[in-house]
Design an enzyme around this catalytic site. Structure first.
Site, PDB file in Angstrom:
ATOM      1  N   ASN A 128      -6.844 -24.539  45.562  1.00 43.00           N
ATOM      2  CA  ASN A 128      -6.781 -24.728  47.007  1.00 43.00           C
ATOM      3  C   ASN A 128      -8.096 -24.243  47.636  1.00 43.00           C
ATOM      4  O   ASN A 128      -8.462 -23.080  47.476  1.00 43.00           O
ATOM      5  CB  ASN A 128      -5.577 -23.930  47.547  1.00 43.00           C
ATOM      6  CG  ASN A 128      -5.381 -24.112  49.030  1.00 43.00           C
ATOM      7  OD1 ASN A 128      -6.346 -24.064  49.791  1.00 43.00           O
ATOM      8  ND2 ASN A 128      -4.161 -24.316  49.459  1.00 43.00           N
ATOM      9  N   HIS A 156      -9.806 -21.898  52.017  1.00 45.40           N
ATOM     10  CA  HIS A 156     -10.500 -20.721  52.551  1.00 45.40           C
ATOM     11  C   HIS A 156     -12.013 -20.799  52.456  1.00 45.40           C
ATOM     12  O   HIS A 156     -12.708 -19.978  53.060  1.00 45.40           O
ATOM     13  CB  HIS A 156      -9.894 -19.443  51.976  1.00 45.40           C
ATOM     14  CG  HIS A 156      -8.492 -19.300  52.484  1.00 45.40           C
ATOM     15  ND1 HIS A 156      -8.221 -19.055  53.811  1.00 45.40           N
ATOM     16  CD2 HIS A 156      -7.293 -19.487  51.881  1.00 45.40           C
ATOM     17  CE1 HIS A 156      -6.916 -19.056  53.998  1.00 45.40           C
ATOM     18  NE2 HIS A 156      -6.326 -19.321  52.842  1.00 45.40           N
ATOM     19  N   HIS A 198      -4.989 -28.100  52.843  1.00 46.28           N
ATOM     20  CA  HIS A 198      -3.970 -28.163  53.898  1.00 46.28           C
ATOM     21  C   HIS A 198      -4.632 -28.497  55.228  1.00 46.28           C
ATOM     22  O   HIS A 198      -5.438 -27.711  55.738  1.00 46.28           O
ATOM     23  CB  HIS A 198      -3.278 -26.784  53.965  1.00 46.28           C
ATOM     24  CG  HIS A 198      -2.136 -26.700  54.908  1.00 46.28           C
ATOM     25  ND1 HIS A 198      -1.419 -25.541  55.083  1.00 46.28           N
ATOM     26  CD2 HIS A 198      -1.563 -27.619  55.729  1.00 46.28           C
ATOM     27  CE1 HIS A 198      -0.455 -25.742  55.976  1.00 46.28           C
ATOM     28  NE2 HIS A 198      -0.537 -26.998  56.390  1.00 46.28           N
ATOM     29  N   ARG A 227      -4.104 -28.408  58.702  1.00 43.73           N
ATOM     30  CA  ARG A 227      -3.147 -27.847  59.661  1.00 43.73           C
ATOM     31  C   ARG A 227      -3.327 -28.503  61.024  1.00 43.73           C
ATOM     32  O   ARG A 227      -4.388 -29.028  61.341  1.00 43.73           O
ATOM     33  CB  ARG A 227      -3.352 -26.338  59.786  1.00 43.73           C
ATOM     34  CG  ARG A 227      -2.948 -25.563  58.539  1.00 43.73           C
ATOM     35  CD  ARG A 227      -3.028 -24.069  58.787  1.00 43.73           C
ATOM     36  NE  ARG A 227      -1.906 -23.594  59.559  1.00 43.73           N
ATOM     37  CZ  ARG A 227      -0.882 -22.892  59.048  1.00 43.73           C
ATOM     38  NH1 ARG A 227      -0.856 -22.567  57.789  1.00 43.73           N
ATOM     39  NH2 ARG A 227       0.104 -22.509  59.831  1.00 43.73           N
ATOM     40  N   ARG A 278      -7.535 -25.198  61.288  1.00 41.49           N
ATOM     41  CA  ARG A 278      -8.226 -23.931  60.976  1.00 41.49           C
ATOM     42  C   ARG A 278      -8.809 -23.925  59.565  1.00 41.49           C
ATOM     43  O   ARG A 278      -9.664 -23.124  59.261  1.00 41.49           O
ATOM     44  CB  ARG A 278      -7.292 -22.741  61.183  1.00 41.49           C
ATOM     45  CG  ARG A 278      -6.280 -22.576  60.084  1.00 41.49           C
ATOM     46  CD  ARG A 278      -5.502 -21.301  60.236  1.00 41.49           C
ATOM     47  NE  ARG A 278      -4.419 -21.462  61.188  1.00 41.49           N
ATOM     48  CZ  ARG A 278      -3.278 -20.765  61.125  1.00 41.49           C
ATOM     49  NH1 ARG A 278      -3.103 -19.870  60.186  1.00 41.49           N
ATOM     50  NH2 ARG A 278      -2.325 -20.954  62.000  1.00 41.49           N
ATOM     51  N   HIS A 279      -8.291 -24.789  58.692  1.00 38.08           N
ATOM     52  CA  HIS A 279      -8.857 -24.884  57.342  1.00 38.08           C
ATOM     53  C   HIS A 279      -9.729 -26.149  57.294  1.00 38.08           C
ATOM     54  O   HIS A 279     -10.726 -26.218  57.968  1.00 38.08           O
ATOM     55  CB  HIS A 279      -7.760 -24.963  56.277  1.00 38.08           C
ATOM     56  CG  HIS A 279      -6.787 -23.824  56.278  1.00 38.08           C
ATOM     57  ND1 HIS A 279      -7.146 -22.527  56.452  1.00 38.08           N
ATOM     58  CD2 HIS A 279      -5.451 -23.798  56.074  1.00 38.08           C
ATOM     59  CE1 HIS A 279      -6.084 -21.744  56.373  1.00 38.08           C
ATOM     60  NE2 HIS A 279      -5.040 -22.502  56.155  1.00 38.08           N
ATOM     61  N   GLU A 318      -1.713 -31.005  51.487  1.00 37.11           N
ATOM     62  CA  GLU A 318      -0.618 -30.227  52.074  1.00 37.11           C
ATOM     63  C   GLU A 318      -0.495 -30.600  53.534  1.00 37.11           C
ATOM     64  O   GLU A 318      -1.501 -30.605  54.266  1.00 37.11           O
ATOM     65  CB  GLU A 318      -0.912 -28.731  51.982  1.00 37.11           C
ATOM     66  CG  GLU A 318      -0.679 -28.163  50.623  1.00 37.11           C
ATOM     67  CD  GLU A 318      -0.910 -26.658  50.617  1.00 37.11           C
ATOM     68  OE1 GLU A 318      -0.937 -26.036  51.694  1.00 37.11           O
ATOM     69  OE2 GLU A 318      -1.074 -26.130  49.527  1.00 37.11           O
ATOM     70  N   THR A 323      -0.442 -17.574  57.451  1.00 42.41           N
ATOM     71  CA  THR A 323      -0.386 -18.462  56.292  1.00 42.41           C
ATOM     72  C   THR A 323       1.033 -19.024  56.235  1.00 42.41           C
ATOM     73  O   THR A 323       1.878 -18.627  57.045  1.00 42.41           O
ATOM     74  CB  THR A 323      -0.752 -17.699  54.998  1.00 42.41           C
ATOM     75  OG1 THR A 323      -0.714 -18.612  53.898  1.00 42.41           O
ATOM     76  CG2 THR A 323       0.200 -16.543  54.718  1.00 42.41           C
ATOM     77  N   THR A 324       1.275 -19.942  55.303  1.00 45.71           N
ATOM     78  CA  THR A 324       2.598 -20.570  55.234  1.00 45.71           C
ATOM     79  C   THR A 324       3.610 -19.509  54.796  1.00 45.71           C
ATOM     80  O   THR A 324       3.646 -19.116  53.637  1.00 45.71           O
ATOM     81  CB  THR A 324       2.555 -21.753  54.243  1.00 45.71           C
ATOM     82  OG1 THR A 324       1.402 -22.529  54.544  1.00 45.71           O
ATOM     83  CG2 THR A 324       3.780 -22.613  54.369  1.00 45.71           C
ATOM     84  N   GLU A 336       7.595 -27.412  44.949  1.00 51.58           N
ATOM     85  CA  GLU A 336       6.713 -26.271  44.674  1.00 51.58           C
ATOM     86  C   GLU A 336       7.454 -25.027  45.149  1.00 51.58           C
ATOM     87  O   GLU A 336       7.854 -24.937  46.313  1.00 51.58           O
ATOM     88  CB  GLU A 336       5.370 -26.431  45.405  1.00 51.58           C
ATOM     89  CG  GLU A 336       4.443 -25.251  45.095  1.00 51.58           C
ATOM     90  CD  GLU A 336       2.992 -25.501  45.496  1.00 51.58           C
ATOM     91  OE1 GLU A 336       2.533 -26.664  45.457  1.00 51.58           O
ATOM     92  OE2 GLU A 336       2.322 -24.514  45.845  1.00 51.58           O
ATOM     93  N   HIS A 374       1.423 -19.683  45.922  1.00 58.84           N
ATOM     94  CA  HIS A 374       1.241 -18.849  47.110  1.00 58.84           C
ATOM     95  C   HIS A 374       1.096 -17.386  46.723  1.00 58.84           C
ATOM     96  O   HIS A 374       1.993 -16.797  46.138  1.00 58.84           O
ATOM     97  CB  HIS A 374       2.352 -18.987  48.155  1.00 58.84           C
ATOM     98  CG  HIS A 374       1.824 -18.687  49.541  1.00 58.84           C
ATOM     99  ND1 HIS A 374       1.615 -17.407  49.990  1.00 58.84           N
ATOM    100  CD2 HIS A 374       1.398 -19.498  50.530  1.00 58.84           C
ATOM    101  CE1 HIS A 374       1.106 -17.450  51.206  1.00 58.84           C
ATOM    102  NE2 HIS A 374       0.958 -18.707  51.558  1.00 58.84           N
TER     103      HIS A 374
END
Ligand code: PXP
Length: 250
Positions: free
Chosen positions: A8, A11, A44, A46, A50-51, A71, A101-102, A152, A195
């Site tokens: 992922n 970040h 992801h 969003r 933000r990502h 995602e 976060t999720t 998942e 996660h």
């Protein structure tokens, strides 16, 4: 069965967005991860971006050779974006604006009526759908009823307990994940997990033979600051293979 590792890259985008420019480029991270042997890239998009941003999806789809796991929240906006780009897979996650976060899994039981058409539309477009759920039998049964081929399992609570050295809670969360993984495989779902996973927490999850894929981001991007992304991914893979090997030999 070998265990796949999805990286992922959200970040790297978070760090880029902190300054509002183009660097560091999450696409470069995806290419490095690919070179380091990642089996897939996860990102992801969003609602608040933000990502990764919209143009990152197009750039990733054009450039990487390994599958993209997109995602997404169960919204009309994300459905349209997924159908436009047609990534290999889409993982439907719950999304709350104020969360860092999720935080938890998707409610596949309560959300059946809203999720059914979304899962159907994505599957019809050739996108492999997974639902990010808590390790709970009812959620797995609901995912199957929704027609999702993949789930998942959210490993966040397990990782939090492990990092807090709360052994009782860690064991209880691990037992739930173990039970959920066996139940999922028994009813014909492909089971993934992710996660919060780190070098310290990955082995107990990688050891579970029903789990086919792990998606890992935040820890590896942090570790990359110290050792480089390729080295961090290689060490994660080493630990996954060792744990899987131990369980196969047992
Ligand atoms: N899987 C899903 C569905 C996620 O939402 C996330 C976080 O975006 C991850 C895996 C990766 O979690 P982490 O960044 O904590 O490794």
């Amino acid at each position: 069965m070998s265990l796949r590792l999805g990286i992922n890259i959200d970040h790297v985008a978070t760090l880029r967005n902190a300054r509002g420019g183009a660097l560091p480029d999450p696409l470069r991270a995806a290419l490095l991860a690919q070179e380091a042997g990642a089996d897939g890239i996860t990102a992801h998009l969003r609602e608040d971006r933000r990502h990764i941003r919209d143009d990152d999806i197009a750039r990733l789809m054009e450039t990487i050779d390994i599958p993209l796991n997109f995602e997404m929240a169960a919204t009309d906006e994300m459905r349209a974006i997924a159908l436009e780009h047609r990534p290999h897979a889409a993982c439907i996650v719950p999304e709350k604006r104020e969360e860092r976060t999720t935080e938890g899994g998707l409610d596949a039981v309560g959300g059946h009526n809203a999720l059914r058409p979304l899962v159907g539309a994505l599957e019809d477009a050739g996108i492999r759908v997974s639902l990010f759920i808590e390790p709970d039998k009812r959620q797995l049964d609901a995912a199957l009823a929704l027609g999702a081929p993949v789930v998942e399992l959210h490993t966040g609570a397990y990782c939090d307990a492990a990092m807090a050295f709360d052994e009782t809670a860690r064991r209880a969360h691990l037992a739930r994940i173990e039970e959920a993984a066996s139940h999922g495989a028994a009813i014909g779902l492909e089971v993934h997990a992710g996660h919060g996973l780190s070098f310290d927490t990955v082995a107990d999850i990688a050891r579970l033979p029903q789990i086919m894929e792990l998606n890992i981001g935040h820890f590896l991007i942090g570790e990359a600051v110290f050792t480089g992304l390729g080295a961090a991914i290689a060490e994660m893979r080493r630990r996954m293979v060792a744990a899987r090997g131990e369980s196969a030999a047992a």
